[in-house]
Motif scaffolding. Structure first.
Motif, PDB file in Angstrom:
ATOM      1  N   THR A   1      10.697  68.958  30.259  1.00  0.00           N
ATOM      2  CA  THR A   1       9.658  69.970  30.152  1.00  0.00           C
ATOM      3  C   THR A   1      10.035  71.212  30.950  1.00  0.00           C
ATOM      4  O   THR A   1       9.811  72.335  30.522  1.00  0.00           O
ATOM      5  CB  THR A   1       8.326  69.414  30.689  1.00  0.00           C
ATOM      6  OG1 THR A   1       7.946  68.296  29.902  1.00  0.00           O
ATOM      7  CG2 THR A   1       7.247  70.462  30.640  1.00  0.00           C
TER       8      THR A   1
ATOM      9  N   HIS B   1      -0.009  71.802  31.529  1.00  0.00           N
ATOM     10  CA  HIS B   1       0.210  70.393  31.233  1.00  0.00           C
ATOM     11  C   HIS B   1       0.334  70.133  29.744  1.00  0.00           C
ATOM     12  O   HIS B   1       0.828  69.114  29.331  1.00  0.00           O
ATOM     13  CB  HIS B   1      -0.955  69.538  31.747  1.00  0.00           C
ATOM     14  CG  HIS B   1      -1.126  69.576  33.223  1.00  0.00           C
ATOM     15  ND1 HIS B   1      -1.715  70.626  33.871  1.00  0.00           N
ATOM     16  CD2 HIS B   1      -0.759  68.703  34.186  1.00  0.00           C
ATOM     17  CE1 HIS B   1      -1.730  70.371  35.175  1.00  0.00           C
ATOM     18  NE2 HIS B   1      -1.154  69.219  35.388  1.00  0.00           N
TER      19      HIS B   1
ATOM     20  N   TYR C   1       5.590  55.605  25.769  1.00  0.00           N
ATOM     21  CA  TYR C   1       4.914  56.637  26.548  1.00  0.00           C
ATOM     22  C   TYR C   1       4.847  56.262  28.023  1.00  0.00           C
ATOM     23  O   TYR C   1       5.166  57.060  28.902  1.00  0.00           O
ATOM     24  CB  TYR C   1       3.501  56.862  26.009  1.00  0.00           C
ATOM     25  CG  TYR C   1       2.828  58.044  26.627  1.00  0.00           C
ATOM     26  CD1 TYR C   1       3.160  59.327  26.234  1.00  0.00           C
ATOM     27  CD2 TYR C   1       1.867  57.881  27.625  1.00  0.00           C
ATOM     28  CE1 TYR C   1       2.551  60.419  26.799  1.00  0.00           C
ATOM     29  CE2 TYR C   1       1.247  58.976  28.196  1.00  0.00           C
ATOM     30  CZ  TYR C   1       1.598  60.232  27.773  1.00  0.00           C
ATOM     31  OH  TYR C   1       0.994  61.317  28.353  1.00  0.00           O
TER      32      TYR C   1
ATOM     33  N   HIS D   1       5.273  59.575  31.922  1.00  0.00           N
ATOM     34  CA  HIS D   1       4.289  60.654  31.808  1.00  0.00           C
ATOM     35  C   HIS D   1       3.121  60.445  32.754  1.00  0.00           C
ATOM     36  O   HIS D   1       2.391  61.359  33.038  1.00  0.00           O
ATOM     37  CB  HIS D   1       3.723  60.719  30.394  1.00  0.00           C
ATOM     38  CG  HIS D   1       4.732  61.052  29.351  1.00  0.00           C
ATOM     39  ND1 HIS D   1       5.604  60.135  28.847  1.00  0.00           N
ATOM     40  CD2 HIS D   1       5.019  62.219  28.725  1.00  0.00           C
ATOM     41  CE1 HIS D   1       6.366  60.723  27.935  1.00  0.00           C
ATOM     42  NE2 HIS D   1       6.031  61.982  27.847  1.00  0.00           N
TER      43      HIS D   1
ATOM     44  N   ASN E   1       2.766  62.759  38.591  1.00  0.00           N
ATOM     45  CA  ASN E   1       2.249  63.763  37.671  1.00  0.00           C
ATOM     46  C   ASN E   1       0.744  63.900  37.614  1.00  0.00           C
ATOM     47  O   ASN E   1       0.248  64.658  36.813  1.00  0.00           O
ATOM     48  CB  ASN E   1       2.822  63.662  36.256  1.00  0.00           C
ATOM     49  CG  ASN E   1       3.226  62.277  35.915  1.00  0.00           C
ATOM     50  OD1 ASN E   1       2.484  61.352  36.156  1.00  0.00           O
ATOM     51  ND2 ASN E   1       4.404  62.146  35.373  1.00  0.00           N
TER      52      ASN E   1
ATOM     53  N   GLN F   1      10.860  63.010  31.364  1.00  0.00           N
ATOM     54  CA  GLN F   1      10.069  64.042  30.693  1.00  0.00           C
ATOM     55  C   GLN F   1       9.925  65.313  31.513  1.00  0.00           C
ATOM     56  O   GLN F   1       9.975  66.412  30.984  1.00  0.00           O
ATOM     57  CB  GLN F   1       8.682  63.494  30.375  1.00  0.00           C
ATOM     58  CG  GLN F   1       8.597  62.843  29.030  1.00  0.00           C
ATOM     59  CD  GLN F   1       9.108  63.747  27.934  1.00  0.00           C
ATOM     60  OE1 GLN F   1       8.820  64.939  27.918  1.00  0.00           O
ATOM     61  NE2 GLN F   1       9.886  63.210  27.031  1.00  0.00           N
TER      62      GLN F   1
ATOM     63  N   ALA G   1       2.334  67.285  24.544  1.00  0.00           N
ATOM     64  CA  ALA G   1       0.958  66.830  24.737  1.00  0.00           C
ATOM     65  C   ALA G   1      -0.005  67.931  24.312  1.00  0.00           C
ATOM     66  O   ALA G   1       0.255  69.107  24.503  1.00  0.00           O
ATOM     67  CB  ALA G   1       0.716  66.463  26.189  1.00  0.00           C
TER      68      ALA G   1
ATOM     69  N   ASN H   1       5.680  70.114  26.403  1.00  0.00           N
ATOM     70  CA  ASN H   1       5.185  68.896  27.016  1.00  0.00           C
ATOM     71  C   ASN H   1       5.060  67.729  26.054  1.00  0.00           C
ATOM     72  O   ASN H   1       4.978  66.597  26.464  1.00  0.00           O
ATOM     73  CB  ASN H   1       3.770  69.108  27.533  1.00  0.00           C
ATOM     74  CG  ASN H   1       3.768  69.891  28.789  1.00  0.00           C
ATOM     75  OD1 ASN H   1       4.174  69.385  29.815  1.00  0.00           O
ATOM     76  ND2 ASN H   1       3.339  71.119  28.716  1.00  0.00           N
TER      77      ASN H   1
ATOM     78  N   GLN I   1       1.219  63.585  22.449  1.00  0.00           N
ATOM     79  CA  GLN I   1       0.178  62.839  23.106  1.00  0.00           C
ATOM     80  C   GLN I   1      -1.139  63.591  23.072  1.00  0.00           C
ATOM     81  O   GLN I   1      -1.160  64.816  23.044  1.00  0.00           O
ATOM     82  CB  GLN I   1       0.537  62.568  24.558  1.00  0.00           C
ATOM     83  CG  GLN I   1       0.987  61.166  24.837  1.00  0.00           C
ATOM     84  CD  GLN I   1       0.207  60.127  24.069  1.00  0.00           C
ATOM     85  OE1 GLN I   1      -1.003  60.046  24.149  1.00  0.00           O
ATOM     86  NE2 GLN I   1       0.920  59.323  23.292  1.00  0.00           N
TER      87      GLN I   1
END
Lengths: 348, 348
Positions: free
Chosen positions: A61, A127, B122, B127, B67, A57, A69, A67, A104
């Motif tokens: 990104t 983020h 996920y 993440h 992260n 990810q 999210a 993202n 998310q």
DNA sequence: ATCCTTTCAGAGAGCGCTCTCATGCTCGGC
DNA sequence: GCCGAGCATGAGAGCGCTCTCTGAAAGGAT
């Protein structure tokens, strides 16, 4: 912060080697496979499976600047957030919609000014692709922080900024608080009530103000003694009810700005020997199922579809995030006001 | 998925140019400044401020493989999660601890098997640096998913896997459910109760099993008719209480495996005209403040510090994540069992 | 057959950062 | 005054991915 021992996950490169194609082709297949001939795509997919490849990810990104999210920012301390079913319902709607689009949900609670700073840092840190902000009080700096961070935002509830231009450019979802309040009061009037009181929410929140305005639309000459401010908790509702009874023992109707406060008010009325709805009729607001249906007597209230509002907020944000599918270059989304509806149960 | 128009944020490079140093130096300053001489560091800091530089998280994550986010996975549908104050308290503890270490909390609710798959994706997607998993039911696949994804995990509550080796290597935080249950029953015995019933939680959850075991430790010869299974909701507690009264009208004591269920049981007892604690003494479990103190009568219960358990879970995970500060190469962390305590109020 | 269009695949340049390694400097000790 | 130790700085190689650009192949029209 030393790197952790490599988890040794297969990379695009590895899959490409295995399938005997280039990285670009694998990337295409992984992202939908458009423009890759059938058999080749099949071979790539096989390689992905064999190696158990999962895209990184962070790398994605880094280049896409996306993202997947969305932050949900709630300007309330944890205690309120987890206690008030209002948030639960709204978050549920949001969560459904986001999950459906593989986004998310990152929950950020910000009880005080110190937290605001942390939340600001988080938003600014890139983020998340967007933010849904809730339960704003007057002069809250959160939306400004979000704007400065360049994070697209949708607000739950009408924002209050004085600057009309800022206001116009802000997306929000709200229900017709004022209209709903009018319906509530009219119901009480229709039942023949003449001394109608109002338990307001905290008056630094637009929803409270709008409901009070709706109340006043119907009863413009209301005595100030018939209005008491609560705080959207049962205890606050109870205290407000006590004050009202003290000041106006002869009241025969109450419109509470939330079911939760109404439940507190009912408790006080019962304790003071007033029969509901015979002596005092009570109308709430929200139609929070877990509350309104279980009070004694069950609450007549103004329904707003909270979960749906949450869903709409998420939807609006996701639309706004889309790279302008519109030919004009600007996606056609705008703020939403959802309708309310009187739900008659036993209390009025 | 085309890249969004560059938000045009300044990069390390830009700051470096401005300060007249190399990227590496700026990086060092931004990350604590160790090994950069005072005046130079000052110049860099000035450049950072002037440009409003903010590090790009994705780029950072790409190289550090960290992260700064922790997933909280709750194996319950939203409805339960937001209704049961238990989760609220635990999440609060977690949230505090994570925030203190600048880690973000990502909330993942997984109501059914379909969600499990999404959550698995996920976690596997990298993440998050770690996961806190809650409210596991028997045979839940989540911890296995997490393990396969290589995501360090701490579990809330004792895990149940048969394989002792797996079990030993799994970090968890639990309270002394069995011991607490024993205390509860002993309290009832001390009050002279002889027909003591138990409202158990769902028996596919270890906490329920342990509490039932504690109950049986003290009353090994209990009749099966004196045990009814609930589901940790007030309604479930009420239904269980009804069944118990039907089967054993002469019962004089009840140990409910949670305060929430006890509140439902109290309602039923009152409706059936039993006085609490005179006719039937009731002990709950949890000492959920918002519940136990507000029931009528206030609930005697077994206290577990839920918020603290949440905090400990987060702490444990963060420790486990640390790149082995230990000389042996393995951080010295292990699972935690927290104590419980009898809290006497009015119901027993 | 030739040319042009269209489609499919590969090459390669980054995205913004961290971290290792090499370099150059300062400084103390003899 | 010389040498090596020690430290501050810079250079540069990636991290794993996406996406543009280019080239090759395939198809259609002339």
């Amino acid at each position: 912060m030393p790197a952790r021992p490599a988890a040794h996950r297969p990379t695009l490169e590895a899959v490409a080697a295995r399938a005997g194609v280039s990285r670009a082709t694998v990337s295409r297949v992984v992202n939908g496979g458009a423009g890759v001939r059938g058999p080749l795509a099949e071979r790539v997919r096989a390689a992905v499976d064999e190696l158990g490849y999962i895209p990184n990810q962070a790398a994605r990104t880094l280049v896409t600047r996306r993202n997947g999210a969305i932050a949900v920012v709630v300007a309330e301390p944890e205690s309120r957030f987890f206690t008030d079913p209002f948030f639960a319902q709204q978050v549920r709607g949001i969560s459904r919609e986001l999950a459906a689009h593989d986004n998310q949900l990152v929950l950020l609670l910000t009880g005080g000014a110190a937290d605001h700073e942390r939340v600001g840092r988080y938003l600014t840190g890139g983020h998340v692709d967007g933010a849904l902000i809730f339960s704003l009080h007057a002069d809250d700096s959160l939306p400004v922080i979000a704007r400065n961070a360049g994070v697209p935002t949708v607000i739950g509830g009408r924002p209050t900024w004085p600057d009309p231009d800022t206001r116009r450019r802000t997306l929000y979802v709200d229900c017709d608080n004022r209209g709903g309040a009018r319906d509530a009061v009219r119901r009480l009037l229709a039942l023949g009530r003449r001394r109608i009181a109002h338990i307001a929410g905290p008056l630094d929140q637009p929803a409270s103000i709008d409901r009070l305005d709706g109340f006043r639309d119907v009863l413009p000459d209301i005595a100030p003694g018939l209005i008491a401010e609560g705080d959207f908790t049962p205890e606050g509702g109870a205290r407000a009810m006590e004050r009202l009874l003290e000041r106006s023992p002869d009241l025969d109707g109450v419109f509470a700005a939330s079911d939760v406060m109404a439940s507190g008010a009912l408790r006080v009325l019962r304790a003071r020997g007033r029969r509901v709805p015979d002596d005092v009729a009570v109308v709430g607001f929200d139609d929070m199922v877990s509350v309104a249906e279980w009070t004694d007597p069950p609450l007549t209230t103004i329904r707003q579809d909270i979960e749906e509002m949450g869903r709409l907020m998420a939807q609006l944000l996701l639309h706004a995030l889309e790279p302008a599918s519109d030919p004009d270059g600007v996606p056609a989304v705008s703020s939403i006001i959802t309708p309310t509806r009187l739900v008659v149960r036993a209390s009025a």
